[in-house]
Structure formats: C-alpha cells, structure tokens
Design an enzyme around this catalytic site. Structure first.
Site, PDB file in Angstrom:
ATOM      1  N   LYS A 191       0.862  -1.185   0.000  1.00  0.00           N
ATOM      2  CA  LYS A 191       0.000   0.000   0.000  1.00  0.00           C
ATOM      3  C   LYS A 191       0.898   1.234   0.000  1.00  0.00           C
ATOM      4  O   LYS A 191       1.699   1.432   0.911  1.00  0.00           O
ATOM      5  CB  LYS A 191      -0.887  -0.032   1.237  1.00  0.00           C
ATOM      6  CG  LYS A 191      -1.869   1.116   1.311  1.00  0.00           C
ATOM      7  CD  LYS A 191      -2.778   0.927   2.519  1.00  0.00           C
ATOM      8  CE  LYS A 191      -3.770   2.054   2.668  1.00  0.00           C
ATOM      9  NZ  LYS A 191      -4.608   1.855   3.869  1.00  0.00           N
TER      10      LYS A 191
ATOM     11  N   LYS B  25      -2.315  -1.491  -3.780  1.00  0.00           N
ATOM     12  CA  LYS B  25      -3.133  -0.284  -3.701  1.00  0.00           C
ATOM     13  C   LYS B  25      -2.240   0.943  -3.828  1.00  0.00           C
ATOM     14  O   LYS B  25      -1.237   1.007  -3.106  1.00  0.00           O
ATOM     15  CB  LYS B  25      -3.865  -0.267  -2.357  1.00  0.00           C
ATOM     16  CG  LYS B  25      -4.746   0.943  -2.149  1.00  0.00           C
ATOM     17  CD  LYS B  25      -5.437   0.894  -0.794  1.00  0.00           C
ATOM     18  CE  LYS B  25      -6.281   2.160  -0.618  1.00  0.00           C
ATOM     19  NZ  LYS B  25      -6.880   2.264   0.703  1.00  0.00           N
TER      20      LYS B  25
HETATM   21 ZN   LIG Z   1      -5.741   3.096   7.873  1.00  0.00          ZN
END
Ligand SMILES: [Zn+2]
Length: 324
Positions: free
Chosen positions: A194, A247
C-alpha cells in the site's frame, strides 16, 4: 518487400478478435465497496465521488440488492463512525458500525461474500492507522488493537479479513488472533503493498479519515519503490496471508505484475477513489468515453495479473458488461 508476419490476420473481424482474446473482465472479478454510517434514513452522495453513497443500515438494501442482482459476489465494508477517540475504540466495539453492518448484511444476503477492511484510521481522532504516542505511530502496540478489530469483525460474521494498516507483523498478529478465537477458516486478504498515494484524497472525504498531523509515510510505501514491494509481500506470505492486494491500481500495474510473477497467491488490486474521481470528472466534462475508458482500465488490471479488482466502478461496469 512484402511483410512476412501479418499480425492483422488475427484482427480482421470481431469474431476472430473474440476467439484470441487473452483477458476478460467479468462481474465476478469485482469487489464492491460499501460505506455505512450511523443514523437512519441516510443516503448521501460523497461530493468528490459521484455515484458513491453513504448509507445508514436501514437503507443499505438499496445498494446491496443492486450488487447482488448484477452478479457481483463480494462487498468490502467501510464504516464511518459518529464518534472517534485516541484508540479507535469504535473499530472493535461489538456494536460498532461495521460490526452492525456485517451482521445485517449476512442476515439479509447470506451468500454475499463480506470482506471487512481492518484498520483504525477511520476510528481514531488523530486519523492514523495505529496507536499514537507523542506524535509517533507505534507498531507493536497497534497490533493488539488491529487484532481485536479483526476478531470482532469475524465474530460479526465477516467472510474475509482485509487488514490495510501497513504495520509490521500485522498478518501474523491477526492470523494468530483469529485462530485463537476459533476463526481458522477465515482468510486474510492483506493490503500487502500500500503506497503513500495522493490518489486516496476523495476516499478521505468519504471516510472522514485524513490524518490530523503528519502523514502516513512512516508506514505506507514510497511510490518510487518496487523491490521493497516484493519484500513487503514476502513477509505477508510468510505470515500466512491468503491473498495479496496492491493499492492503488493504475499507477502501480507493474507492481501487480511483479507480485503475480513472484508469488502463487491470488492478487487483488484496489482501484482507488482518486482514480475513480478523475474518470468521473473527465466524463462529466464530456472529455472521455466513460464506459470505454473504465472497461479498458479494468481489463488492464486483469492483464497485469489481478484476479480481483476492488473498484467503485463495480456496479456500472457489471451493468455495461451485461449489456455487451
Ligand atoms: Zn488506515
């Protein structure tokens, strides 16, 4: 001289193009995000995300019946609590908004696959994904609360836990917590990679989750790094993740591809709010053909190696695919 290789031979009609098509997008590839808020009678559009709504539980059917009717197998639930505190206690409260939502969804749509996003940032008054002390986001202390959150979501009936917090050791901690509580069968979809991305802006509008001080760069990844993504993912695999997520999506297709090549686990990607809002804004201005652009982008995720796409376009894309 005449060309010997003629690639256009296999492009000469729609049927031959269909016959050799390598990748397909379908409704079963999608995970549809759902935002739930406390209160009654609420259906409120997120200003920076046209077509995305906050629902109170009594109106959630309006969203879910459509998701189910379109053949989308799965939703991921995000909660917007009315109260926040320093330790994010609404994230793991038995009657927290997400726990209530999961129970009510599973009651009304038992076969809909419900994924719980496991993080603290929507529930903490400082807006960070972990425990904060003197301006520091503490790693190991955060794991306890994240595990408690995951277990409470499993108790509410979640089919899958998707931890998104990027603390070190979160998959192992949550796996152990779930197993101890008797949820060995519940898989973990790790937000393994992420990035600290500017594409999350509209979501923070939607979830009211902007950090109140600093940023998330001490735990989310530097967009410039790819090999580090492999180290992140390798830890999660070793810790027992069942699936890996990348992501955001569009600016990180290379990362999806690398994860797919390196690991044998299914790979998902999160086609995030900023990616959605850019397309919506350009479409509203008449600058792009929205349907064609969205389907091309989703096909790109599949080609890059994603089995699953978490996307705000899920419903409209499923509808377009049905129309053909
Ligand atoms: Zn978070």
């Amino acid at each position: 001289m005449k060309p010997f290789a003629r690639h256009r031979r296999l492009r000469s009609s729609e049927n031959i193009r269909r016959m050799i098509r390598e990748h397909h997008v379908a409704a079963e590839d999608f995970i549809s995000p759902v935002f739930v808020v406390e209160g009654e009678g609420i259906k409120e559009e997120v200003p920076s995300m046209p077509g995305v709504f906050h629902y109170s539980l009594d109106r959630l059917d309006e969203e879910l019946s459509e998701v189910v009717e379109l053949g989308i197998p799965s939703v991921i639930v995000f909660g917007v609590p009315s109260e926040k505190d320093a330790c994010g206690s609404q994230a793991y409260a038995e009657n927290g908004i997400v726990q209530q939502a999961i129970r009510s969804i599973k009651e009304r749509y038992p076969s809909l696959y419900v994924i719980a996003d496991t993080c603290l940032c929507q529930y903490t008054d400082h807006g960070h994904c972990g425990t904060v002390e003197e301006g520091e986001i503490l790693n190991d202390e955060s794991l306890r609360l994240l595990t408690q959150t995951a277990v409470s979501q499993a108790e509410a009936g979640a089919d899958m836990i998707a931890p998104s917090n990027m603390m070190d050791g979160f998959v192992a901690a949550i796996r152990e917590g779930l197993d101890e509580a008797g949820f060995e069968r519940i898989p973990i979809l790790s937000y393994a990679v992420k990035y600290a991305s500017a594409f999350y802006g509209p979501f923070r509008d939607a979830a009211h989750s902007s950090p109140q001080f600093g940023d998330r760069r001490t735990y989310q990844m530097d967009p410039a790094n790819a090999r580090e993504a492999l180290r992140e993912a390798a830890s999660d695999v070793a810790e027992g993740a069942d699936m890996l997520m990348v992501k955001p999506g569009m600016a990180y297709m290379d990362i999806i591809h690398r994860l797919k090549e390196r690991f044998d686990l299914p790979v998902a990607t999160y086609n995030v709010s900023g990616e959605y809002s850019m397309i919506k804004a350009a479409a509203q201005k008449g600058w792009i053909d929205e349907k064609a652009v969205v389907l091309e982008m989703l096909t790109g995720f599949k080609r890059a190696g994603a089995e699953l796409i978490l996307t705000y376009h899920a419903k409209e894309a499923a509808r377009w695919l049905r129309e053909g």
